[in-house]
Design a protein around this motif. Structure first.
Motif, PDB file in Angstrom:
ATOM      1  N   ALA A 197       0.839  -1.217   0.000  1.00 43.39           N
ATOM      2  CA  ALA A 197       0.000   0.000   0.000  1.00 43.39           C
ATOM      3  C   ALA A 197       0.866   1.255   0.000  1.00 43.39           C
ATOM      4  N   HIS A 198       0.218   2.407   0.028  1.00 35.12           N
ATOM      5  CA  HIS A 198       0.830   3.729   0.282  1.00 35.12           C
ATOM      6  C   HIS A 198       1.940   4.126  -0.687  1.00 35.12           C
ATOM      7  N   GLY A 199       1.998   3.466  -1.859  1.00 36.72           N
ATOM      8  CA  GLY A 199       2.943   3.915  -2.877  1.00 36.72           C
ATOM      9  C   GLY A 199       4.350   3.374  -2.766  1.00 36.72           C
ATOM     10  N   TYR A 200       4.610   2.421  -1.879  1.00 37.82           N
ATOM     11  CA  TYR A 200       5.946   1.810  -1.835  1.00 37.82           C
ATOM     12  C   TYR A 200       6.081   0.821  -2.999  1.00 37.82           C
ATOM     13  N   LEU A 201       7.253   0.163  -3.109  1.00 38.68           N
ATOM     14  CA  LEU A 201       7.562  -0.546  -4.358  1.00 38.68           C
ATOM     15  C   LEU A 201       6.444  -1.461  -4.871  1.00 38.68           C
ATOM     16  N   LEU A 202       5.860  -2.282  -3.998  1.00 40.58           N
ATOM     17  CA  LEU A 202       4.849  -3.223  -4.511  1.00 40.58           C
ATOM     18  C   LEU A 202       3.636  -2.462  -5.061  1.00 40.58           C
ATOM     19  N   ALA A 203       3.310  -1.351  -4.420  1.00 40.64           N
ATOM     20  CA  ALA A 203       2.204  -0.520  -4.933  1.00 40.64           C
ATOM     21  C   ALA A 203       2.620   0.228  -6.200  1.00 40.64           C
ATOM     22  N   GLN A 204       3.928   0.443  -6.375  1.00 39.30           N
ATOM     23  CA  GLN A 204       4.397   1.078  -7.624  1.00 39.30           C
ATOM     24  C   GLN A 204       4.159   0.131  -8.801  1.00 39.30           C
ATOM     25  N   PHE A 205       4.154  -1.181  -8.505  1.00 38.22           N
ATOM     26  CA  PHE A 205       3.819  -2.153  -9.555  1.00 38.22           C
ATOM     27  C   PHE A 205       2.303  -2.216  -9.789  1.00 38.22           C
ATOM     28  N   THR A 206       1.522  -2.220  -8.714  1.00 39.73           N
ATOM     29  CA  THR A 206       0.065  -2.399  -8.901  1.00 39.73           C
ATOM     30  C   THR A 206      -0.617  -1.147  -9.455  1.00 39.73           C
ATOM     31  N   SER A 207       0.005   0.024  -9.262  1.00 39.66           N
ATOM     32  CA  SER A 207      -0.665   1.267  -9.660  1.00 39.66           C
ATOM     33  C   SER A 207      -0.288   1.707 -11.078  1.00 39.66           C
ATOM     34  N   PRO A 208      -1.270   1.963 -11.931  1.00 38.99           N
ATOM     35  CA  PRO A 208      -0.963   2.443 -13.284  1.00 38.99           C
ATOM     36  C   PRO A 208      -0.251   3.797 -13.296  1.00 38.99           C
ATOM     37  N   THR A 209      -0.315   4.559 -12.201  1.00 36.74           N
ATOM     38  CA  THR A 209       0.402   5.837 -12.147  1.00 36.74           C
ATOM     39  C   THR A 209       1.899   5.617 -12.312  1.00 36.74           C
ATOM     40  N   THR A 210       2.397   4.557 -11.726  1.00 33.92           N
ATOM     41  CA  THR A 210       3.845   4.342 -11.642  1.00 33.92           C
ATOM     42  C   THR A 210       4.311   3.128 -12.432  1.00 33.92           C
ATOM     43  N   ASN A 211       3.374   2.321 -12.936  1.00 30.38           N
ATOM     44  CA  ASN A 211       3.758   1.127 -13.701  1.00 30.38           C
ATOM     45  C   ASN A 211       3.445   1.352 -15.172  1.00 30.38           C
ATOM     46  N   LYS A 212       4.492   1.611 -15.961  1.00 33.69           N
ATOM     47  CA  LYS A 212       4.324   1.852 -17.402  1.00 33.69           C
ATOM     48  C   LYS A 212       4.945   0.707 -18.198  1.00 33.69           C
ATOM     49  N   ARG A 213       5.139  -0.425 -17.553  1.00 34.60           N
ATOM     50  CA  ARG A 213       5.843  -1.539 -18.194  1.00 34.60           C
ATOM     51  C   ARG A 213       4.989  -2.177 -19.285  1.00 34.60           C
ATOM     52  N   THR A 214       5.695  -2.800 -20.225  1.00 32.99           N
ATOM     53  CA  THR A 214       4.969  -3.478 -21.297  1.00 32.99           C
ATOM     54  C   THR A 214       5.276  -4.980 -21.291  1.00 32.99           C
ATOM     55  N   ASP A 215       6.005  -5.431 -20.223  1.00 31.72           N
ATOM     56  CA  ASP A 215       6.304  -6.866 -20.142  1.00 31.72           C
ATOM     57  C   ASP A 215       5.263  -7.566 -19.270  1.00 31.72           C
ATOM     58  N   GLN A 216       5.607  -8.756 -18.758  1.00 28.34           N
ATOM     59  CA  GLN A 216       4.622  -9.530 -17.969  1.00 28.34           C
ATOM     60  C   GLN A 216       4.331  -8.924 -16.604  1.00 28.34           C
ATOM     61  N   TYR A 217       5.024  -7.826 -16.232  1.00 27.98           N
ATOM     62  CA  TYR A 217       4.757  -7.158 -14.949  1.00 27.98           C
ATOM     63  C   TYR A 217       4.013  -5.823 -15.120  1.00 27.98           C
ATOM     64  N   GLY A 218       3.510  -5.562 -16.329  1.00 24.84           N
ATOM     65  CA  GLY A 218       2.793  -4.297 -16.541  1.00 24.84           C
ATOM     66  C   GLY A 218       1.586  -4.486 -17.440  1.00 24.84           C
ATOM     67  N   GLY A 219       0.720  -3.467 -17.446  1.00 27.62           N
ATOM     68  CA  GLY A 219      -0.443  -3.529 -18.333  1.00 27.62           C
ATOM     69  C   GLY A 219      -1.694  -3.995 -17.605  1.00 27.62           C
ATOM     70  N   SER A 220      -2.080  -5.236 -17.778  1.00 30.47           N
ATOM     71  CA  SER A 220      -3.327  -5.741 -17.181  1.00 30.47           C
ATOM     72  C   SER A 220      -3.204  -5.797 -15.651  1.00 30.47           C
ATOM     73  N   ILE A 221      -4.355  -5.918 -15.011  1.00 21.90           N
ATOM     74  CA  ILE A 221      -4.341  -6.034 -13.537  1.00 21.90           C
ATOM     75  C   ILE A 221      -3.538  -7.265 -13.134  1.00 21.90           C
ATOM     76  N   ALA A 222      -3.756  -8.368 -13.841  1.00 21.01           N
ATOM     77  CA  ALA A 222      -3.040  -9.616 -13.508  1.00 21.01           C
ATOM     78  C   ALA A 222      -1.528  -9.411 -13.604  1.00 21.01           C
ATOM     79  N   ASN A 223      -1.096  -8.684 -14.604  1.00 17.41           N
ATOM     80  CA  ASN A 223       0.341  -8.434 -14.745  1.00 17.41           C
ATOM     81  C   ASN A 223       0.861  -7.505 -13.653  1.00 17.41           C
ATOM     82  N   ARG A 224       0.081  -6.486 -13.315  1.00 20.78           N
ATOM     83  CA  ARG A 224       0.552  -5.500 -12.322  1.00 20.78           C
ATOM     84  C   ARG A 224       0.670  -6.124 -10.929  1.00 20.78           C
ATOM     85  N   GLN A 225      -0.179  -7.091 -10.627  1.00 22.65           N
ATOM     86  CA  GLN A 225      -0.111  -7.689  -9.293  1.00 22.65           C
ATOM     87  C   GLN A 225       0.735  -8.976  -9.283  1.00 22.65           C
TER      88      GLN A 225
END
Ligand SMILES: Cc1cc2nc3c(=O)[nH]c(=O)nc-3n(C[C@H](O)[C@H](O)[C@H](O)COP(=O)(O)O)c2cc1C
Length: 455
Positions: A197-225
């Motif tokens: 939560a609160h914008g630390y690294l794991l939340a930087q992955f789950t939040s579209p504000t900070t996750n602009k990745r195009t690999d398997q860790y970005g994009g869809s909700i499943a990828n972000r989490q």
């Protein structure tokens, strides 16, 4: 005489809030109260010496000696960092392989024992600061993407982050969380909570504000989490659920920022947390970009908990995973109401329990109907944060026994307006000190030493 929120607690409160909570991997919390994670910033801070950096001190043990006599069901540590160069703040406790020493193990073993003395479960909150690492600690922190936080927090800015490669996601994040979880298990803790939560690294992955990745860790909700689910599975490979060791998660129910996580995103993500087997999920909200520890609407002011309306929407997702809600609870009535309406099973408490470390005990005995009503500016989280850290430093000055078994011994009473006024002056001095030190590139813990009584 402290000032409290004026209300009368219903007679049913003691039994309801005293109910045990059972976690999927078998353990019980003795009641519904959660001591929320509150960063202590009281560990050793010496970046040049990994062997001692982030070792918990006697002050921390003293702080938890007080909470360990406060009748909580579950006590979380403040955020413990898994990377020595990605902190939430100087003075954070840390667990990392380069810092492995007998002294660190002994400190964590004592910490767990201290927490558990009146029956609470002891759980370490594990975190990685990512882009929210202060610039005085790291000018080029890792994050999901290279989105810089354009803001100052605790009077300090942040560096432009470097996106983690897929390989580094394993070595710099997943492996480090697993190492720390095993460490917590071996030193006697009942579980870990991943700070998502609160914008630390794991939340930087789950939040579209900070996750602009195009690999398997970005994009869809499943990828972000994905990173959170992979950490869960990697920990469970080492410490199976059959051990009873808890794995929890703190997650945002909502982020009030551009492209932030929505409640619908949170619902989808929580379905996966339930399915994979998290023992508990603590719902919170907000990030450094847009803090959310205050009332945004009058309707929530009435019901106290900041994220109640979002918790109500998310709650039906959970069947086995235990749900805690943290933020804003101040009266027994609101706590009872949140449980009765099914918004949450557990009640998380933060700021009220630095003012009164045994608040759950008093509520369960029926001796108080509410928390202490402080006279701090309720719309200024930074001030109440500093006030809570000041009270923690005061708790840390002596053990429960040295304080003659009075957990509130020597604590500043911020329900007193005169004290608040004097604290305002101490904050001004502290801001100046922080600025001077930062201009020299020196990081200091944001702990203001303020009155209190030494024994
Ligand atoms: C002094 C202080 C330190 C905090 N440190 C952490 C932390 O380490 N990890 C975390 O997840 N939340 C942290 N928080 C947020 C709290 O856990 C909690 O979510 C927030 O204070 C809202 O609850 P409250 O209204 O009961 O205080 C901190 C809050 C305060 C005031």
């Amino acid at each position: 005489m402290v000032r409290r929120f004026s209300t009368t607690a219903p007679e049913s409160a003691k039994a309801l809030l005293g109910e045990r909570l059972k976690f999927p991997s078998g353990k019980y919390a003795q009641n519904r109260f959660l001591k929320a994670a509150l960063t202590e910033m009281l560990s050793v801070f010496d970046p040049s010496n990994p062997k001692v950096n982030g070792v918990p001190t006697q002050e921390i043990l003293n702080v938890y000696d007080k909470w360990g006599n406060g009748k909580f069901g579950l006590i979380l540590t403040g955020n413990v960092q898994v990377s020595p160069v990605h902190l939430e703040a100087p003075g954070n406790a840390m667990i990392f392989k380069e810092g492995e020493t007998p002294a660190r193990r002994e400190a964590y073993t004592k910490w767990a024992q201290t927490i558990k003395q009146d029956g609470a479960l002891a759980v370490v909150q594990l975190s990685h600061g990512g882009r929210q690492t202060p610039i005085t600690v790291n000018t080029t922190p890792f994050s999901a993407s290279d989105v810089k936080l354009e803001k100052e927090v605790r009077f300090l800015g942040f560096g432009k982050p470097i996106p983690l490669t897929v390989e580094q996601i394993k070595t710099e994040v997943i492996d480090r969380f697993v190492y720390a979880a095993k460490y917590a298990y071996e030193t006697g803790f009942d579980g870990v909570q991943l700070h998502g939560a609160h914008g630390y690294l794991l939340a930087q992955f789950t939040s579209p504000t900070t996750n602009k990745r195009t690999d398997q860790y970005g994009g869809s909700i499943a990828n972000r989490q994905r990173i959170i689910l992979e950490i869960y599975e990697a920990i469970r490979k080492e410490i199976p659920a059959s051990t009873g060791f808890l794995i929890g998660l703190k997650t945002n129910s909502v982020e009030f920022q551009s492209e932030g996580t929505t409640v619908d995103d949170a619902i989808e993500m929580c379905k996966a947390y339930e399915k994979i087997g998290f023992d508990f999920v603590e719902l919170s909200g907000g990030t450094y970009e847009q803090l959310a520890f205050q009332h945004i609407r009058d309707s929530t002011r009435q019901r106290e908990a900041f994220f109640l309306e979002f918790a109500e929407k998310i709650r039906p997702v959970f069947k086995n995973t235990v749900v805690y809600l943290t933020g804003g609870f101040r009266t027994v009535n609101a706590m009872v109401d949140a449980v009765k309406t099914g918004a949450t099973q557990g009640i998380g408490l933060g700021r009220p329990i630095t003012a009164e470390p045994d608040l759950p005990k008093k509520i369960l005995e029926g001796s108080v109907p509410s928390a202490i009503h402080d006279a701090l500016d309720q719309n200024n989280f930074a001030v109440s944060l500093l006030a809570s850290n000041t009270q923690m430093e005061q708790m840390g000055r002596n053990s429960f026994k040295e304080a003659k078994q009075d957990v509130s011994y020597g604590l500043s009473d911020f329900s007193d307006e005169e004290t608040v006024k004097r604290f305002g002056k101490a904050i001004e001095d502290f801001i100046e000190l922080t600025r001077v030190q930062a201009s020299k590139g020196v990081a200091i813990p944001a702990v203001i030493t303020f009155e209190g009584v030494k024994v």
